[in-house]
Design a protein around this motif. Structure first.
Motif, short mmCIF file in Angstrom:
data_model
loop_
_atom_site.label_atom_id
_atom_site.label_comp_id
_atom_site.label_asym_id
_atom_site.label_seq_id
_atom_site.Cartn_x
_atom_site.Cartn_y
_atom_site.Cartn_z
N PRO A 51 17.06 4.11 22.74
CA PRO A 51 15.91 5.01 22.44
C PRO A 51 16.46 5.89 21.24
O PRO A 51 17.49 6.46 21.90
CB PRO A 51 15.31 5.48 23.62
N ARG A 52 15.99 5.99 20.49
CA ARG A 52 16.31 6.96 19.26
C ARG A 52 15.54 8.37 19.46
O ARG A 52 14.53 8.37 19.72
CB ARG A 52 16.13 6.52 17.91
N ARG A 58 11.89 9.85 22.53
CA ARG A 58 11.22 8.70 23.03
C ARG A 58 11.35 8.64 24.86
O ARG A 58 12.55 8.60 25.08
CB ARG A 58 11.72 7.25 22.82
N SER A 59 10.47 9.02 25.09
CA SER A 59 10.64 8.87 26.76
C SER A 59 10.61 7.77 27.23
O SER A 59 10.31 6.67 26.68
CB SER A 59 9.45 9.56 27.53
N ARG A 60 11.59 7.36 28.51
CA ARG A 60 11.52 6.09 28.81
C ARG A 60 10.24 5.58 29.46
O ARG A 60 9.48 6.43 30.26
CB ARG A 60 12.61 6.36 30.24
N SER A 114 18.24 -2.27 22.24
CA SER A 114 17.74 -1.37 21.31
C SER A 114 17.74 0.14 22.21
O SER A 114 16.72 0.46 22.92
CB SER A 114 16.48 -1.54 20.59
#
Lengths: 309, 738
Positions: free
Chosen positions: B45-46, B25-27, B43
């Motif tokens: 990012p996974r 998951r990109s920012r 949460s």
């Protein structure tokens, strides 16, 4: 809350109330308030612009030290005695409209912000109450009380209130504790205090100052203004959210935190209710899409409930 | 399936890129303002979330495109069509040299060398011929090349077996010389075209491996004398000691032997410290041959790492300066080079005789100048004796003189007595220092008769006549034989000016046989000035003029002493060397004195002395038994009881080069053109690889696998386009128009 839901369903019909989007598009706050109050009072009174809401109460003999302007000179002419004429309005309420100017109130996912909505609501309430000859004051606060207008019923009070509301707000965070304590100290007489805020604070922080206000025998009404996005919290994809007050950035995946947001939100609301109910304070949530008339109606019904013994 | 360029397969890893891009998951780029994060749980990012991959089909198609491209570039071909034409390849000739020098005695070095040697041998192919040699200052076979050549199949087992029981010696190592000898051994290997090697066999490539510590003391200079063949690589099996630090002590005895003759018996020693030394403070002290300390206090020495310190070590008090003793260095953990054995040999007294008449004026006589020439040598004290011709030499028969200088007064009787000594090795200088005047009846009667009889006595020749030469003018020397040891010291142009040595008178010898007489110098009138003739083991040198001032200026010139010293040393050569090193041959002088040895060279350091337990058999035993690492004694025997009774000793030390243990830079081999890379493949290997590559290229070109793969790439690309188009259309239909 039930009223709010009902009003929301009515608002979707779009025929009974003034179109809020159009109303808010007008920049003149006085005009907005007048339109709402006029429309609202149309349904309540036959002719709201006739007669006085100030009703004669009794005559009392004049004694030294009484205000000479209260002497009924016509009765003096008839009876050659000084009588003071007492009016109903002396028993009218003092009402303080308190508006939150914190940064969180500047948020709005629709065309206007929560503050803009709250401002209009305050102006509407002020006009409505002034027309009822109630003494109306206004207070703005963020972390502390920033502006103060003592509750009065006199000519130009509405303009002063509008002028106060027109000032740009420079608040940062929401802190209800200090301002409420300050208000409790400033308001000497028993008054109705209407607080318009989003209440984005911990419920525990509200308990002490509100209890203090109630202990001073003030009546407190909380009108909670919320953005529709704050209620639903619906985003399509993961977003990076920045708290407008603290500047804190937080990565949020709606798929993950959506449920917990709702849960936290309702928990917060429940805690608020748990704290306010023992204090005899009513709190009503409004969305910024709710019609002003609906809010006004809710306010009146609430006031009746509060005012009833 | 094989690949012509398999490295391109790594490009297939690019397929991970889109998968990771899907999973990571990109920012989010945009930051969204919100009223409050009060209700938001954090949460993170996974990285992996398979549910996030939504475009499975697209991902699959794009991955397939990348994989197919990578495969196409790798140029695959099916090896099942390759004919297995691998002919029986000839094995290599592997020559393993194991450095067995003294420096390999350092802890851990020899064990590592044997381990690496075994590893090297075990990795060889069964067809390889394996030979093992020990390298010191020469090569000694363990499994010779001939043995290896006879049975390549068993050579590996034979070589491995040969490694057991080997141990390092005390000899020096000469890597350059050893490698050259190894190359010579390999050059004797039968060539591919030789008969008996079979037809169709390829070149037997060779390889030399050297297990050594590659110390700087090992000389490589010999490698410069040859052109090293580029197809014979050298595989260095470098062995390092457990401790890099090492210090050594060396006696500086033979730099200037005469300096050792100091009366107090002090010697100069050099203490060298290695570059990677951890200790810089050492102690030096003397031990007796049995290893007991001779003095209570040791001498402190401070030697910084990588430097050398020269210390003068005085002989302990109450110890004979010439007695055998041991100098030990303490404080160094590498003990193999911490002892030096010191013995300078016993002083031998000898005498030289000058036979000249005492009746003459000393300034006009021969002996006056001769007796002042110092002819003593280290270990040999020579006393001059002046004898009149009338004196008898009989009393000195037990101890023959080392040198005899005789004047014209030499009587036939004396000559008769001298002859057996000459035949046994005595050198005699006969100086004709008297004018040869025929009118002088006495002189004629005496001298002529004496001279003729002396010559007749010695050489049995009557033809030689002696007469006085013309003395109207002085004469100079010419035609000097500078190659002769007598005059070789003057060979340098700086010293060969004899023009200031004028001879006023000289004699003329006639009837000289040029075959038996060797003329060393002549006068400018062509007459012989100095001439020699051997007699038995001895030598007779005749000078036809005297050196006293009435005869010539020779005694007053700077040439006089060197000439006489050289003449003395001609009959009494100085000792070969004062100290002996392990690996040195047992000197011929000892053999001549009657020593017998079953070894040809010294193989261990120590002090050895003569003992005569019984009878004629005399054994040399080491007194410093505890200093000897091996149980193999130097078994030297002598049958000369006189030497044994004198208790003659020999000090044998470690070779000096072995003390320099800092590692050599392997790049030095490249300087001599020796290919040093252990991964170096031979020319044969290169040709074989080249041929295999050619075959693979041909197969790949015929099968054209890449062409099919490119077709797949186009197919997948088309499918991907179709899928993308369908998806975008579907999305457009689902999205409501504003």
């Amino acid at each position: 809350m039930s009223n709010a839901k009902e009003a929301e369903s009515d608002a979707t019909q779009g025929s009974k109330w003034i179109d809020l989007k159009t109303l808010m598009a007008v920049r003149n706050l006085q005009w907005r308030a007048q339109k709402v109050v006029d429309g609202f009072q149309t349904g309540l009174h036959r002719s709201p612009k006739h007669g006085f809401s100030v009703e004669f109460s009794e005559y009392r003999p004049y004694s030294v030290g009484d205000d000479p302007k209260t002497i009924d000179w016509k009765l003096y002419a008839r009876s050659d005695r000084y009588y003071r004429k007492r009016f109903e309005d002396e028993t009218n309420r003092r009402c303080y409209l308190v508006i939150d100017q914190s940064k969180s109130m500047q948020y709005g996912s629709i065309a206007y912000t929560k503050y803009e909505y709250a401002r209009t609501l305050i102006a509407t309430l002020a006009l409505f109450l002034l027309r009822q000859r109630d003494a109306v004051g206004a207070v703005t606060f963020d972390q502390r009380v920033t502006d103060w207008l003592t509750a009065r019923f006199r000519t130009g009070q509405f303009q002063r209130i509008l002028s106060m509301l027109s000032k740009p707000c420079a608040g940062q965070s929401t802190d209800l504790t200090a301002p409420l304590e300050q208000i409790a100290q400033l308001v000497q007489h028993r008054s109705l205090i209407v607080i318009v805020s989003d209440l984005m604070v911990s419920p525990d922080a509200l308990k002490a100052p509100l209890a203090f206000l109630r202990a001073r025998r003030h009546e407190v009404v909380l009108l909670r203004v919320l953005d529709p996005m704050e209620l639903r919290f619906h985003y399509e994809k993961p977003v990076l959210i920045r708290d407008v007050e603290s500047g804190e950035e937080r990565f949020v995946d709606p798929a993950i935190v959506g449920e917990s947001y709702q849960r936290n939100f309702h928990n917060h609301r429940s805690e608020l209710t748990e704290i306010l109910t023992p204090l005899g304070i009513r709190c009503v949530d409004f969305q910024t899409t709710d019609p002003m008339e609906l809010v006004l109606s809710s306010f009146l019904s609430m006031r009746e409930a509060v005012g009833s013994p | 399936m094989s690949f012509l360029t398999p490295l391109y397969l790594l490009a297939g890893l690019a397929v991970l890129a889109p998968i990771l891009a899907h999973l990571i998951r990109s920012r989010p780029r945009d930051v969204i303002d919100f009223s409050s994060v009060l209700f938001l749980d954090p949460s993170a990012p996974r990285l992996t979330n398979s549910s996030r991959i939504e475009q499975w089909m697209l991902l699959l198609l794009r991955s397939l495109i990348l994989l197919a491209l990578a495969f196409a570039f790798a140029r695959p071909y099916l090896k099942t069509f390759v004919q297995q034409t691998a002919a029986a390849e000839p094995g290599k000739v592997r020559l393993l040299l194991i450095d067995a020098s003294a420096s390999m005695k350092r802890p851990g070095v020899w064990e590592e060398a044997i381990e690496k040697a075994k590893d090297y041998l075990s990795k060889s192919a069964p067809a390889d011929s394996l030979a093992v040699y020990l390298l010191t200052d020469r090569l000694e076979p363990v499994v010779s090349l001939d043995q290896a050549r006879q049975g390549p199949a068993q050579s590996q087992a034979l070589a491995l077996q040969g490694l057991d029981g080997l141990s390092p010696t005390w000899f020096a190592s000469d890597i350059g010389k050893g490698l050259v000898q190894a190359l010579e051994l390999l050059s004797e290997e039968p060539h591919e075209n030789d008969q008996g090697q079979g037809q169709g066999q390829s070149v037997r490539s060779a390889q030399i491996a050297l297990a050594s510590d590659f110390q700087q003391g090992s000389s490589l200079e010999t490698l410069g004398s040859i052109q090293w063949p580029s197809d014979i690589p050298l595989i260095p099996l470098v062995c390092r000691p457990n401790l890099a630090s090492n210090a050594s002590v060396t006696l500086l005895s033979n730099i200037d032997p005469k300096e050792q003759e100091s009366s107090d018996g002090s010697v100069r020693v050099a203490v060298r410290n290695s570059i990677h030394a951890s200790t810089e403070r050492f102690r030096l002290h003397w031990l007796d041959p049995t290893g007991r300390p001779l003095e209570p206090n040791a001498t402190e020495v401070y030697v910084p790492a990588g430097q050398q310190q020269i210390v003068s070590m005085a002989c302990p008090e109450q110890v004979d300066p010439r007695a055998p003793r041991i100098l030990e260095l303490q404080g160094d953990e590498q003990a193999f080079d911490n002892r030096q054995y010191y013995y300078r040999g016993r002083k031998v007294s000898a005498k030289a005789i000058c036979i000249d008449s005492r009746q003459r004026d000393p300034k006009e006589s021969l002996w006056y100048f001769a007796l002042r020439v110092p002819v003593s040598q280290p270990g040999l004290v020579v006393q001059w004796e002046h004898k009149d011709p009338s004196d008898s030499l009989e009393s000195d028969s037990q101890a023959p003189p080392r040198w005899v200088v005789a004047s014209s007064d030499l009587s036939p009787t004396c000559a008769q007595r001298l002859k057996p000594w000459i035949e046994q090795g005595l050198h005699v200088l006969w100086v004709l220092d008297r004018p040869w005047q025929a009118e002088d009846a006495r002189a004629t009667d005496l001298n002529d008769a004496n001279a003729v009889s002396v010559l007749k006595n010695w050489f049995d020749e009557d033809s030689i006549g002696i007469s006085e030469a013309d003395s109207s003018r002085y004469h100079l020397l010419q035609d000097i034989d500078m190659t002769h040891p007598v005059f070789s010291a003057f060979a340098d142009p700086k010293y060969n000016n004899f023009s200031k040595v004028r001879f006023w008178h000289h004699r003329r010898m006639e009837g000289i046989d040029s075959e038996s007489w060797r003329v060393l110098a002549k006068f400018d009138d062509g007459q012989a000035a100095m001439l020699q003739r051997p007699l038995g083991k001895g030598m007779v040198t005749v000078l036809t003029s005297g050196w006293q001032p009435i005869e010539s200026q020779l005694a007053l010139s700077s040439k006089f002493v060197p000439i006489l010293t050289s003449l003395f040393e001609l009959g009494n050569p100085p000792p070969d060397q004062a100290d002996y090193r392990c690996g040195d041959a047992v000197p011929a002088s000892l053999i001549e004195q009657g020593w017998r040895s079953n070894v040809r060279r010294f193989d261990t350091p120590g002090i050895f002395t003569l003992n005569a337990p019984s009878g004629e058999s005399v054994a040399i035993e080491s007194l410093s038994v505890e200093s000897r690492p091996t149980d193999k004694p130097l078994d030297v025997a002598s049958d000369r009881a006189s030497l044994a009774s004198q208790g003659e000793s020999i000090a044998v030390n470690l070779p000096r080069s072995e003390c320099i243990t800092d590692p050599i830079d392997l790049e030095e081999f490249s300087r001599f053109g020796v290919p040093i890379d252990s991964r170096n493949i031979t020319q044969v290997d290169r040709e074989r690889t080249f041929r295999a590559n050619q075959l693979a290229e041909q197969l790949e070109a015929n099968q054209r696998g890449w062409w099919w793969l490119l077709l797949f790439v186009l197919l997948f690309a088309g499918l991907e386009s179709v899928v993308t188009a369908l998806r975008s259309r579907g999305r457009a239909m689902l999205t409501p128009s504003p």
